[in-house]
Design an enzyme around this catalytic site. Structure first.
Site, mmCIF file in Angstrom:
data_model
loop_
_atom_site.group_PDB
_atom_site.id
_atom_site.type_symbol
_atom_site.label_atom_id
_atom_site.label_comp_id
_atom_site.label_asym_id
_atom_site.label_seq_id
_atom_site.Cartn_x
_atom_site.Cartn_y
_atom_site.Cartn_z
ATOM 1 N N ASP A 69 64.096 -44.738 17.922
ATOM 2 C CA ASP A 69 65.076 -43.665 18.111
ATOM 3 C C ASP A 69 65.244 -42.987 16.759
ATOM 4 O O ASP A 69 65.604 -43.637 15.769
ATOM 5 C CB ASP A 69 66.398 -44.261 18.592
ATOM 6 N N VAL A 70 64.976 -41.681 16.699
ATOM 7 C CA VAL A 70 64.995 -40.996 15.400
ATOM 8 C C VAL A 70 66.386 -40.918 14.774
ATOM 9 O O VAL A 70 66.515 -40.579 13.595
ATOM 10 C CB VAL A 70 64.391 -39.580 15.509
ATOM 11 N N ASN A 96 59.681 -33.418 16.508
ATOM 12 C CA ASN A 96 59.775 -32.833 17.848
ATOM 13 C C ASN A 96 60.862 -33.462 18.711
ATOM 14 O O ASN A 96 61.314 -32.849 19.670
ATOM 15 C CB ASN A 96 58.421 -32.971 18.552
ATOM 16 N N TYR A 162 72.976 -27.715 21.854
ATOM 17 C CA TYR A 162 71.531 -27.619 21.693
ATOM 18 C C TYR A 162 71.130 -26.466 20.764
ATOM 19 O O TYR A 162 70.428 -26.659 19.764
ATOM 20 C CB TYR A 162 70.867 -27.452 23.054
ATOM 21 N N LYS A 166 69.482 -26.489 16.954
ATOM 22 C CA LYS A 166 68.190 -25.872 16.638
ATOM 23 C C LYS A 166 68.335 -24.801 15.561
ATOM 24 O O LYS A 166 67.421 -24.611 14.740
ATOM 25 C CB LYS A 166 67.567 -25.287 17.902
#
Length: 270
Positions: A69-70, A96, A162, A166
């Site tokens: 899990d990043v 990603n 989200y 980003k």
């Protein structure tokens, strides 16, 4: 190796792709392996990562899979050590991994806000810290490609944290491009437009919605994970060696189509 592989000159390079168990990440891992890179397929869903890595190996490529899990620093430290031992120091990192929790900001729970930011933004930072350290230690020129989104450029109501994450990822990439330049490491982003992936597939289940979305795209088709994989491979390669701090919109022209939505009247004769 095909002609594209020779052109990109990525053969033998160690590439790490996060969120590579499906969608854009999986397509990118396959593409990089196809042009000769050794790929570490990282995903929090271990079985999905293993399946992609096995597919690459069966096709004659070089790949390993790692469950991580990043947003977990300890898991990433273990992942970095595994890559170093199994493949060598990382030379290309593709950030990603991402999650989406769609909801209006005023009703968005703190837990969902934190989860999206921890994966999409903080996770990219944590991955960069551990894998850029390998590039610096080995004195290798490297490339980092962050997968953003068109929602980081154009606000999409109801997308929760989200688009915010980003947009932050885009600035993170630009800051890294300056801080890592003295080490010969480039940092760029790609921002997909409307792309059908497991993360977005729910939006295309209604044929009318899918058709309306496609009609918005000047290229007259939806994006595919392979479209992003090609752009990422280019930015990862020495062919993009003088490109850093950029955010490439890979959207079939969607971002350029705003003004064509404005109603217009016939131009009067002069």
């Amino acid at each position: 190796m095909d002609q594209e592989g020779n052109w990109l000159a990525l053969s033998g390079r160690v590439c790490v792709v996060t969120g590579a168990g499906s969608g854009i990440g999986a397509a990118t891992a396959r593409h990089l392996a196809a042009v000769g890179a050794a790929v570490a397929v990282i995903d929090r869903h271990g079985e999905a990562a293993a399946a992609v890595a096995a597919e690459i190996v069966q096709s004659g490529g070089s790949a390993i899979s790692i469950t991580a899990d990043v947003s977990d620093p300890e898991a990433l430290a273990h992942a970095a050590a595994t890559v170093l031992q199994a493949l060598g120091p990382c030379q290309v990192l593709v950030n990603n991994a991402g999650v989406l929790r769609g909801e209006a900001l005023l009703s968005l729970s703190l837990a969902d806000w934190n989860q999206v930011l921890s994966v999409n933004l903080t996770g990219a930072l944590l991955c960069t810290q551990v894998f850029a350290a390998q590039m610096i230690e080995a004195k290798l020129a490297g490339s980092i490609v962050h997968v953003g989104s068109i929602t980081g450029h154009h606000p999409l109501p109801g997308s929760g944290a989200y688009g915010v994450s980003k947009a932050g990822l885009g600035m993170l990439s630009r800051m890294l491009s300056l801080e890592l330049a003295p080490h010969g490491i480039r940092s760029n982003a790609v921002s997909p437009g409307l792309v059908r992936t497991p993360l977005t597939e729910h939006s295309y289940q209604d044929p009318a919605v899918a058709q309306a979305r496609q009609a918005m795209v000047p290229a007259a088709r939806m994006g595919l994970p392979a479209d992003l994989a090609s752009a990422i491979a280019f930015l990862a390669s020495d062919r993009a060696g003088y490109i850093t701090g950029q955010d490439l919109l890979v959207d079939g022209g969607l971002g350029q189509g705003l003004l064509r939505k404005i109603p217009s009247a016939p131009t009067p004769a002069v």
